[in-house]
Write an enzyme that holds these catalytic residues in place. Sequence first.
Site, PDB file in Angstrom:
ATOM      1  N   GLY A  39       0.787  -1.226   0.000  1.00 54.21           N
ATOM      2  CA  GLY A  39       0.000   0.000   0.000  1.00 54.21           C
ATOM      3  C   GLY A  39       0.821   1.278   0.000  1.00 54.21           C
ATOM      4  O   GLY A  39       2.022   1.276   0.293  1.00 54.21           O
ATOM      5  N   ASN A  40       0.166   2.350  -0.362  1.00 53.61           N
ATOM      6  CA  ASN A  40       0.821   3.661  -0.331  1.00 53.61           C
ATOM      7  C   ASN A  40      -0.221   4.771  -0.342  1.00 53.61           C
ATOM      8  O   ASN A  40      -1.340   4.577  -0.806  1.00 53.61           O
ATOM      9  CB  ASN A  40       1.812   3.819  -1.495  1.00 53.61           C
ATOM     10  CG  ASN A  40       1.422   3.017  -2.707  1.00 53.61           C
ATOM     11  OD1 ASN A  40       0.491   3.377  -3.400  1.00 53.61           O
ATOM     12  ND2 ASN A  40       2.101   1.885  -2.928  1.00 53.61           N
ATOM     13  N   THR A  55       8.889   3.860  -0.112  1.00 50.25           N
ATOM     14  CA  THR A  55       8.722   2.494  -0.630  1.00 50.25           C
ATOM     15  C   THR A  55       9.223   1.430   0.357  1.00 50.25           C
ATOM     16  O   THR A  55      10.090   1.707   1.201  1.00 50.25           O
ATOM     17  CB  THR A  55       9.473   2.334  -1.981  1.00 50.25           C
ATOM     18  OG1 THR A  55       9.150   1.059  -2.533  1.00 50.25           O
ATOM     19  CG2 THR A  55      10.981   2.453  -1.821  1.00 50.25           C
ATOM     20  N   SER A  85       7.023   2.949  -4.840  1.00 50.54           N
ATOM     21  CA  SER A  85       7.275   2.424  -6.191  1.00 50.54           C
ATOM     22  C   SER A  85       6.052   2.634  -7.102  1.00 50.54           C
ATOM     23  O   SER A  85       6.154   2.469  -8.311  1.00 50.54           O
ATOM     24  CB  SER A  85       7.603   0.934  -6.106  1.00 50.54           C
ATOM     25  OG  SER A  85       6.535   0.264  -5.453  1.00 50.54           O
ATOM     26  N   GLU A  86       4.904   2.978  -6.510  1.00 50.64           N
ATOM     27  CA  GLU A  86       3.702   3.256  -7.321  1.00 50.64           C
ATOM     28  C   GLU A  86       3.540   4.750  -7.564  1.00 50.64           C
ATOM     29  O   GLU A  86       2.439   5.220  -7.845  1.00 50.64           O
ATOM     30  CB  GLU A  86       2.442   2.716  -6.631  1.00 50.64           C
ATOM     31  CG  GLU A  86       2.412   1.215  -6.390  1.00 50.64           C
ATOM     32  CD  GLU A  86       2.326   0.383  -7.661  1.00 50.64           C
ATOM     33  OE1 GLU A  86       2.567   0.900  -8.761  1.00 50.64           O
ATOM     34  OE2 GLU A  86       2.032  -0.816  -7.531  1.00 50.64           O
ATOM     35  N   HIS A 105      -3.694   3.831  -2.244  1.00 53.69           N
ATOM     36  CA  HIS A 105      -3.644   2.529  -2.926  1.00 53.69           C
ATOM     37  C   HIS A 105      -3.528   1.453  -1.856  1.00 53.69           C
ATOM     38  O   HIS A 105      -2.654   1.534  -0.979  1.00 53.69           O
ATOM     39  CB  HIS A 105      -2.452   2.470  -3.879  1.00 53.69           C
ATOM     40  CG  HIS A 105      -2.127   1.074  -4.322  1.00 53.69           C
ATOM     41  ND1 HIS A 105      -3.063   0.233  -4.891  1.00 53.69           N
ATOM     42  CD2 HIS A 105      -0.980   0.354  -4.264  1.00 53.69           C
ATOM     43  CE1 HIS A 105      -2.497  -0.929  -5.155  1.00 53.69           C
ATOM     44  NE2 HIS A 105      -1.237  -0.882  -4.785  1.00 53.69           N
ATOM     45  N   HIS A 107      -4.630  -2.981  -0.689  1.00 55.99           N
ATOM     46  CA  HIS A 107      -4.927  -4.347  -1.142  1.00 55.99           C
ATOM     47  C   HIS A 107      -6.034  -4.916  -0.253  1.00 55.99           C
ATOM     48  O   HIS A 107      -5.814  -5.916   0.448  1.00 55.99           O
ATOM     49  CB  HIS A 107      -3.665  -5.216  -1.058  1.00 55.99           C
ATOM     50  CG  HIS A 107      -2.529  -4.758  -1.917  1.00 55.99           C
ATOM     51  ND1 HIS A 107      -1.257  -5.278  -1.815  1.00 55.99           N
ATOM     52  CD2 HIS A 107      -2.469  -3.826  -2.908  1.00 55.99           C
ATOM     53  CE1 HIS A 107      -0.460  -4.688  -2.708  1.00 55.99           C
ATOM     54  NE2 HIS A 107      -1.173  -3.791  -3.374  1.00 55.99           N
ATOM     55  N   HIS A 168      -4.926  -7.091  -8.281  1.00 55.55           N
ATOM     56  CA  HIS A 168      -3.924  -6.352  -7.510  1.00 55.55           C
ATOM     57  C   HIS A 168      -4.510  -5.661  -6.267  1.00 55.55           C
ATOM     58  O   HIS A 168      -4.104  -5.954  -5.152  1.00 55.55           O
ATOM     59  CB  HIS A 168      -3.252  -5.348  -8.469  1.00 55.55           C
ATOM     60  CG  HIS A 168      -2.188  -4.508  -7.845  1.00 55.55           C
ATOM     61  ND1 HIS A 168      -1.375  -3.681  -8.573  1.00 55.55           N
ATOM     62  CD2 HIS A 168      -1.814  -4.325  -6.562  1.00 55.55           C
ATOM     63  CE1 HIS A 168      -0.533  -3.051  -7.767  1.00 55.55           C
ATOM     64  NE2 HIS A 168      -0.782  -3.429  -6.538  1.00 55.55           N
TER      65      HIS A 168
END
Length: 230
Positions: A39-40, A55, A85-86, A105, A107, A168
């Site tokens: 996640g981010n 990250t 990284s996203e 973001h 999951h 994803h």
Amino acid sequence: MREGDDVADAIDLEAELRRLMIAIARDMVARRFITATEGNLSTRLDPERLLITPTSTNKGRLTENQLVVVDRSGRVLEGRGQPSSEIDLHLTVYRERPDVNAVVHAHPPMATAFTVAGVELAQRTLPEIVVLFGSIPTAPYGTPTTPELAKTVEGLVRDANALLLEKHGSLTLGRTLVEAYENLERVEWAAEVTLWARLLGKVEPLPDAQMEKLLAIRAEKAAVGSSAAD
Ligand code: 13P
């Protein structure tokens, strides 16, 4: 107002956004919307700068000073770690949506299970979701952490505040960090209810006439400039 006051206000706002991002990240882990280093989160600090999680870190154990400040092209301005990284995914949203100030973001297990199984989520079934989101589209698969993934959401984010990323996870947007996070909560709630409903029996879509009424409420809210959630 004096220039010094503006600077002090900006510093207060940044400190507040850092605190909020950490609090939300911890909550996301506690509620299993993300695990381990998944996640981010990001938010605009001002028109030129974004605050984003670093990250490969456990987002539930981050501290405020580990957050990274980047410019609109993703170049690091402040912070020791590397940005998520996203980052391309986040930058794409900010480029496409000037009204959006925060991106999450995650999951979330149930919503992610829908996309892993290739089952559309909450299409024409839950009135609140229709009013809030219209629908929750799924972006076609793109390799995580690459610009290819960002490309898959480019068109979709123009009209969606919540979407699934095929096989994803989720991507939710908001005018504030709290709103982007609440949109994640709503996505996972919709997945949970839909999953129970499918286990219990056949799920019938809302009839056209009912959909029209809900979409009219949605359009009305958009016209007065409130989010559908207000
Ligand atoms: P980062 O730790 O780089 O933000 O990546 C986590 C993730 O969920 C990738 O999809």
